[in-house]
Write an enzyme that holds these catalytic residues in place. Sequence first.
Site, short mmCIF file in Angstrom:
data_model
loop_
_atom_site.label_atom_id
_atom_site.label_comp_id
_atom_site.label_asym_id
_atom_site.label_seq_id
_atom_site.Cartn_x
_atom_site.Cartn_y
_atom_site.Cartn_z
N ARG A 17 52.52 66.07 71.85
CA ARG A 17 52.54 66.83 73.10
C ARG A 17 53.48 66.11 74.06
O ARG A 17 53.50 64.86 74.10
CB ARG A 17 51.15 66.89 73.74
CG ARG A 17 50.17 67.81 73.03
CD ARG A 17 50.51 69.28 73.21
NE ARG A 17 49.53 70.15 72.58
CZ ARG A 17 49.68 70.68 71.36
NH1 ARG A 17 50.74 70.43 70.64
NH2 ARG A 17 48.74 71.49 70.88
N HIS A 40 59.33 73.09 69.73
CA HIS A 40 57.90 73.05 69.37
C HIS A 40 57.62 73.92 68.14
O HIS A 40 56.87 74.87 68.21
CB HIS A 40 57.04 73.50 70.56
CG HIS A 40 55.59 73.11 70.40
ND1 HIS A 40 54.77 72.86 71.46
CD2 HIS A 40 54.82 72.93 69.30
CE1 HIS A 40 53.56 72.55 71.03
NE2 HIS A 40 53.58 72.59 69.70
N GLU A 46 57.25 72.93 78.59
CA GLU A 46 57.82 73.90 77.64
C GLU A 46 57.73 75.31 78.20
O GLU A 46 56.73 75.63 78.86
CB GLU A 46 57.07 73.81 76.31
CG GLU A 46 57.20 72.45 75.68
CD GLU A 46 56.33 72.27 74.45
OE1 GLU A 46 55.75 73.26 73.97
OE2 GLU A 46 56.26 71.14 73.97
#
Length: 314
Positions: free
Chosen positions: A233, A280, A262
């Site tokens: 993360r 991601h 993000e």
Amino acid sequence: MHKPDLLMIAPAPPAMAQALDEDFTVHRYFEAEDKAALLSALADRVRYVATGGSHGCSAEIIAALPKLELVASLGVGYDAVDVTAARAAGVRVTNTPDVLNDCVAEMTLALMLALCHRVPQADRYVREGRWASEGHFPLTDELTGRRAGILGLGRIGKEIARRLQAFRMEVVYHGRNRQEHEPYPYYADLETMARAVDWLVVVAPGSAETQGIVSRAVMEALGEKGRLVNVARGSLVDEEAMIELLAAGRLGGAALDVFAREPDVPEALRALDTVVLTPHHGSATHKTRAAMAALVVANLRAHLRGDPLKSPVA
Ligand code: 8YV
């Protein structure tokens, strides 16, 4: 027969959406223009929420749905689900562990190989016709013989460790606790480990405890030859400090699949030549996403039948 109401917070893979439509009356939160109005219209009906790891489920949504029984999340990380609020409201929560271990581990190796062999840059070099005009691409580095420190030797971390060993890297790790049955040397202190390794591979869960754990000091310890990999993360890394250190050449490189905000990736990071960036997608293969989706559906169906949940976290 009346199908129970389910609120879908984020778009789901088509197979998952189709399976949910079979058993539930699905309401698409992400499509609603007036989300507050949708929540109040459904307040007395919704017993299920399906969501994704990035969208999660907030305390506000949980509070707005007093009949809620289960939040089923697609992804192993559930930091975006307010588990404390769920527990307090007696709402169960499930995630999708294990089925993505191989995929994320494979992607971690892809990022590491891409960074040290400079695969994206070498690809561009050929496409831009520079091989013919400028001659050979500058020499690069390799993984073999280097030492990697894994931050978070969990299920995915162990799969990464196996693969790094196949590349004949030395593996060490840091985590909350030493794992007696693991063969890798343990570092109780992250900064000490960072000083001792060539690569720092971040794969610990996002939580209040791990927020900013890869601090400026840790990255300084990793140093100008050190490389940072993050498939966990963005919240674990001090992104501002990372960009500053990379730009100053005080951190050797970074391979990043996750970011602080993000899908916004700072321009200053995108401009650097010492980074490899992916959107991601550590678990984003057809095979793995299908398995994750199937586990979300299996958890919901288990709850419907009154069977034990397949992968509960709360
Ligand atoms: C997904 C993830 O991108 O599993 C996780 O924790 O971050 C990823 O696999 C995401 O959760 C999909 O919704």
